[in-house]
Design a protein around this motif. Structure first.
Motif, PDB file in Angstrom:
ATOM      1  N   UNK A 102      39.687  24.707  31.307  1.00 11.64           N
ATOM      2  CA  UNK A 102      40.566  25.831  31.695  1.00 11.64           C
ATOM      3  C   UNK A 102      40.402  27.001  30.743  1.00 11.64           C
ATOM      4  N   UNK A 103      40.296  26.677  29.457  1.00 14.21           N
ATOM      5  CA  UNK A 103      40.129  27.751  28.462  1.00 14.21           C
ATOM      6  C   UNK A 103      38.845  28.537  28.748  1.00 14.21           C
ATOM      7  N   UNK A 104      37.765  27.806  28.989  1.00 15.66           N
ATOM      8  CA  UNK A 104      36.481  28.494  29.264  1.00 15.66           C
ATOM      9  C   UNK A 104      36.569  29.282  30.568  1.00 15.66           C
ATOM     10  N   UNK A 105      37.250  28.720  31.546  1.00 22.12           N
ATOM     11  CA  UNK A 105      37.374  29.398  32.839  1.00 22.12           C
ATOM     12  C   UNK A 105      38.042  30.766  32.660  1.00 22.12           C
ATOM     13  N   UNK A 106      39.149  30.779  31.924  1.00 20.14           N
ATOM     14  CA  UNK A 106      39.866  32.042  31.687  1.00 20.14           C
ATOM     15  C   UNK A 106      38.945  33.095  31.071  1.00 20.14           C
ATOM     16  N   UNK A 107      38.152  32.656  30.104  1.00 21.19           N
ATOM     17  CA  UNK A 107      37.276  33.596  29.402  1.00 21.19           C
ATOM     18  C   UNK A 107      36.142  34.084  30.303  1.00 21.19           C
ATOM     19  N   UNK A 108      35.583  33.148  31.062  1.00 23.83           N
ATOM     20  CA  UNK A 108      34.447  33.510  31.915  1.00 23.83           C
ATOM     21  C   UNK A 108      34.887  34.443  33.040  1.00 23.83           C
ATOM     22  N   UNK A 109      36.100  34.225  33.534  1.00 20.86           N
ATOM     23  CA  UNK A 109      36.615  35.055  34.632  1.00 20.86           C
ATOM     24  C   UNK A 109      36.605  36.538  34.259  1.00 20.86           C
ATOM     25  N   UNK A 110      36.905  36.803  32.994  1.00 20.78           N
ATOM     26  CA  UNK A 110      37.021  38.198  32.585  1.00 20.78           C
ATOM     27  C   UNK A 110      35.730  38.759  32.010  1.00 20.78           C
ATOM     28  N   UNK A 111      34.646  38.002  32.042  1.00 21.37           N
ATOM     29  CA  UNK A 111      33.426  38.455  31.357  1.00 21.37           C
ATOM     30  C   UNK A 111      32.505  39.226  32.294  1.00 21.37           C
ATOM     31  N   UNK A 112      32.030  40.361  31.793  1.00 21.37           N
ATOM     32  CA  UNK A 112      31.239  41.243  32.668  1.00 21.37           C
ATOM     33  C   UNK A 112      29.896  40.631  33.075  1.00 21.37           C
ATOM     34  N   UNK A 113      29.380  39.695  32.251  1.00 18.62           N
ATOM     35  CA  UNK A 113      28.059  39.126  32.565  1.00 18.62           C
ATOM     36  C   UNK A 113      28.152  38.027  33.629  1.00 18.62           C
ATOM     37  N   UNK A 114      29.374  37.611  33.957  1.00 16.55           N
ATOM     38  CA  UNK A 114      29.535  36.464  34.861  1.00 16.55           C
ATOM     39  C   UNK A 114      29.775  36.926  36.296  1.00 16.55           C
ATOM     40  N   UNK A 115      28.879  36.475  37.171  1.00 17.47           N
ATOM     41  CA  UNK A 115      28.979  36.903  38.579  1.00 17.47           C
ATOM     42  C   UNK A 115      29.681  35.845  39.441  1.00 17.47           C
ATOM     43  N   UNK A 116      29.492  34.571  39.084  1.00 14.16           N
ATOM     44  CA  UNK A 116      30.111  33.513  39.887  1.00 14.16           C
ATOM     45  C   UNK A 116      30.429  32.318  38.994  1.00 14.16           C
ATOM     46  N   UNK A 117      31.494  31.585  39.374  1.00 11.30           N
ATOM     47  CA  UNK A 117      31.881  30.407  38.594  1.00 11.30           C
ATOM     48  C   UNK A 117      32.052  29.220  39.545  1.00 11.30           C
ATOM     49  N   UNK A 118      31.526  28.081  39.147  1.00 16.23           N
ATOM     50  CA  UNK A 118      31.748  26.849  39.891  1.00 16.23           C
ATOM     51  C   UNK A 118      32.424  25.847  38.970  1.00 16.23           C
ATOM     52  N   UNK A 119      33.334  25.038  39.526  1.00 14.63           N
ATOM     53  CA  UNK A 119      34.038  24.059  38.696  1.00 14.63           C
ATOM     54  C   UNK A 119      33.854  22.669  39.293  1.00 14.63           C
ATOM     55  N   UNK A 120      33.403  21.741  38.461  1.00 17.82           N
ATOM     56  CA  UNK A 120      33.219  20.367  38.921  1.00 17.82           C
ATOM     57  C   UNK A 120      34.074  19.421  38.079  1.00 17.82           C
ATOM     58  N   UNK A 121      35.012  18.770  38.726  1.00 19.50           N
ATOM     59  CA  UNK A 121      35.852  17.769  38.070  1.00 19.50           C
ATOM     60  C   UNK A 121      36.431  16.883  39.163  1.00 19.50           C
ATOM     61  N   UNK A 122      35.870  15.687  39.342  1.00 21.82           N
ATOM     62  CA  UNK A 122      36.302  14.842  40.458  1.00 21.82           C
ATOM     63  C   UNK A 122      37.728  14.324  40.317  1.00 21.82           C
TER      64      UNK A 122
END
Ligand SMILES: NC(=O)c1ccc[n+]([C@@H]2O[C@H](COP(=O)([O-])OP(=O)(O)OC[C@H]3O[C@@H](n4cnc5c(N)ncnc54)[C@H](O)[C@@H]3O)[C@@H](O)[C@H]2O)c1
Lengths: 330, 332
Positions: B13-33
């Motif tokens: 979750x911590x990384x997700x929050x940071x990646x969401x706001x990062x200009x270099x990130x175009x898409x995010x996928x999350x895998x956790x069964x």
């Protein structure tokens, strides 16, 4: 997600066990003569002034009447608690006043000469150490320095002699405000040590200074702040509050607002002052009529150790009247 | 950049929050069964398939329990080439060797391990004071890092040997070892004592480790899961003074306000200040360590280079210490 205390500030408070006496850096008795000189000179400078300040440079809100310091009326910014001389001086006349007062301070007529070695040890050297430490922390080597001051400045020789910085350029703050061009337009660092306290247009001075900084460059600001202990207790009776040296007496919050509005990210906001308690005691000794609560009186009458602990608490809680700020140009 | 987060617990979750706001990130996928994407409000990013679509991503963030870490890092390196792995880098030395092999097979990779503590403001500021910063060379270090465990301690995957690979030393102590190496360079284990006297989970709940650097500078670590008062504290003795860091900016704030004490040796004023020198204390209120890690990793990926911290070499050095401690105390 960065975890923030106060919005944006990285390093908040600094506490120091470095102690020195008021007599060693700004003795109350000696100051009175210098202060009288300043008040007379200011009165002359404002003789034909017919403009008043309206809005706070920090919040943009309308200023409210505060109190009189001698013959001079001060206004207050309600949102931040910052104080400003009500009369808005003519820029050129004010520049001349600042220069005259600065020369007088440097002459043998004031106490400043006698305490020069002690000030060097307790005021200038710690400032130099602070600047070097912050630059080191931010990996800025051989930094070019723009010292914004009304010359002569006691700090200039220290900056030049210490072999730590690159170019050191000292500019008259009033000239800078008039946008007079200077050679190097992109300094690593600007020093505004108590400049914002005396200049007639602090907001503009910050903006112009910022234009002479590289992106990511650092600004160092020191100031006497109205949110500090001795200022809050003594208010207009604080004899360290007088024009032109304290034309503006920002609160800590006011300074933060002003810097942020001028495009700086705050890296350090601290009040590592050492003298608040001693200043109040010195005023009481001089017979200043200040109404104190029973608690305040008990605190000031307490043994030295308790007073030192209380001063340390003020530093840690950003409640001392000497403020230090480092900002980074965005 | 398309980023894949594996494991959506605290760190995911911590990384997700940071990646969401990062200009270099175009898409995010999350895998956790094991999570409910609706509850987490991540339906858009959530990958519902049982197989991980590695090739749809440019960079992978491994934020899982330790038993799957190495496997995911290796797959991530193979398919995407760019992996950010939370500490520890696997359950043990052998797993890290597997990662090392995968990294060697993919020379154009960027691999970073999340040793974020060295990026905390007290640690970075301390570093600036060492050497020419005014305090001279380091003479010794001493660190204590610990937590109280809490009622769910025994249930946590962190304390199941098969899942985690070790106890508090591998979980928290690893950060302090990394900090020691940040100041002292490579270290070797001189002696160690492990104990499991309170929690009795078959992993150490206390570790005492004595180390020394290549220059002979000693360092001493106490890593504990029985520090009823949460503690983060280290001291650095230098030729011309000392530094004491304590408190740690965390979400809970339970480690106290992060601060650094700077003291300077004062032989010169012996009569006045011997043994009681002037000190300055700096308090910090913003931790940018997670942000800095992410920024550096993403920049390194874009520039096709290795990162400047959290490197494989550093991870190997620190895991070698833990391997040696476990071997010495025969718990490995
Ligand atoms: N740098 C730091 O300070 C720090 C702090 C906390 C955790 N960590 C590290 O981060 C990692 C994760 O820790 P955490 O606290 O987030 O744990 P956590 O238990 O909160 O989260 C782990 C998540 O991984 C998921 N998961 C389990 N098996 C999986 C699998 N096979 N595939 C995908 N997801 C799976 C779980 O469902 C859970 O949501 C650990 O390695 C830990 O050591 C580092």
């Amino acid at each position: 997600m960065s975890i923030r205390g106060r919005k944006g500030v990285n390093m908040q408070s600094v506490q120091t066990s470095h102690l020195f006496s008021l007599a060693g850096v700004k003795p109350l008795e000696g100051l009175l003569r210098y202060r009288d000189h300043c008040l007379v000179a200011t009165e002359k400078a404002l003789a034909h002034c017919n403009q008043r300040r309206r809005v706070s440079p920090c919040s943009g809100e309308e200023l409210k009447q505060w109190k009189k310091v001698g013959k001079f009326e001060y206004f207050r910014c309600e949102a931040s608690g910052s104080l400003f001389l009500a009369d808005l001086p003519e820029p050129d006349i004010w520049a001349d006043l600042l220069r005259e007062v600065s020369r007088y301070r440097d002459s043998s007529k004031t106490f400043h000469q006698e305490i020069r070695p002690s000030r060097a040890e307790n005021v200038l050297k710690p400032k130099l150490t602070w600047i070097k430490n912050v630059l080191r922390l931010h990996n800025i080597q051989n930094a070019s320095i723009l010292e914004v001051v009304t010359p002569p400045s006691d700090l200039t020789p220290f900056l030049k002699k210490c072999n730590y910085f690159g170019e050191v350029l000292t500019v008259d703050e009033s000239d800078l405000l008039k946008q007079e061009t200077i050679r190097n337009h992109a300094f690593h660092t600007a020093l505004l040590l108590e400049s914002l306290d005396r200049i007639y247009d602090p907001k503009n001075l910050l903006q112009v200074t910022s234009q002479h900084l590289k992106k990511g460059g650092l600004i160092f600001v020191t100031a006497l702040v109205s949110s500090g202990f001795d200022m809050m207790l003594l208010q207009e009776k604080n004899i360290y509050l007088f024009p032109p040296d304290r034309t503006n007496c920002f609160s800590r919050k006011g300074l933060e607002q002003l810097l942020e509005k001028s495009g700086f990210e705050l890296l350090e906001v601290s009040t590592p002052g050492i003298l608040d308690v001693e200043i109040v005691k010195a005023h009481l000794k001089q017979g200043a009529s200040i109404s104190l609560s029973t608690f305040e009186r008990a605190l000031l009458d307490a043994p030295e150790e308790v007073c030192n602990d209380f001063q340390a608490f003020l530093q840690k809680s950003e409640l001392s009247s000497f403020a230090r700020i480092v900002g980074r140009k965005k | 950049m398309r980023c894949l987060i594996l494991g959506y617990g605290y760190m995911g979750r911590t990384r997700h929050q940071l990646l969401k706001g990062h200009s270099a990130v175009k898409a995010i996928g999350i895998f956790d069964p094991y999570i409910d994407p609706k509850k987490e409000n991540i339906q858009q990013e959530y990958l519902n398939s049982p197989d991980i679509p590695w090739d749809a991503f440019d960079a992978v963030f491994v934020c899982t329990p330790n038993h799957v870490t190495a496997q995911y890092v290796i797959e991530g390196l193979k398919h995407c080439g760019n992996v950010f792995c939370e500490k520890p880098p696997g359950r043990n030395w052998e797993e890290l060797c597997g990662i090392d092999e995968a990294a060697s097979a993919r020379p154009d990779h960027t691999l970073v391990f999340g040793f974020n503590h060295r990026l905390h403001p007290s640690v970075q500021t301390a570093k600036a004071f060492i050497g020419k910063g005014g305090l001279g060379e380091v003479l010794y270090m001493k660190g204590s890092y610990g937590k109280s465990g809490g009622s769910k301690y025994r249930e946590s995957w962190r304390n199941h040997r098969a899942t985690s690979g070790g106890g508090i030393l591998l979980d928290q102590g690893i950060h302090m070892l990394d900090i020691f190496q940040f100041f002292l360079g490579p270290l070797q284990v001189v002696d160690a004592v492990l104990a499991d006297l309170f929690w009795k989970c078959d992993v150490e709940d206390n570790a005492y480790v004595l180390l020394k650097s290549e220059k002979g500078q000693p360092a001493f670590l106490h890593s504990s899961a029985t520090l009823w008062k949460h503690t983060f504290h280290f001291e650095i003795g230098c030729q011309d003074g000392y530094l004491t860091a304590s408190g740690l900016l965390t979400k809970s704030g339970s480690y106290g306000r992060e601060k650094l004490v700077i003291g300077r040796r004062q032989f010169e004023e012996e009569a006045f200040a011997l043994g009681n020198p002037r000190e300055e204390i700096i308090y910090f209120d913003r931790d940018e360590s997670w942000q800095k890690e992410i920024d550096e990793f993403l920049q390194a990926v874009q520039e096709k280079r290795q990162a400047t911290y959290g490197t494989l070499t550093e991870a190997k050095q620190v895991m070698a210490l833990i391997r040696d401690v476990y071997q010495r105390t025969q718990r490995g």
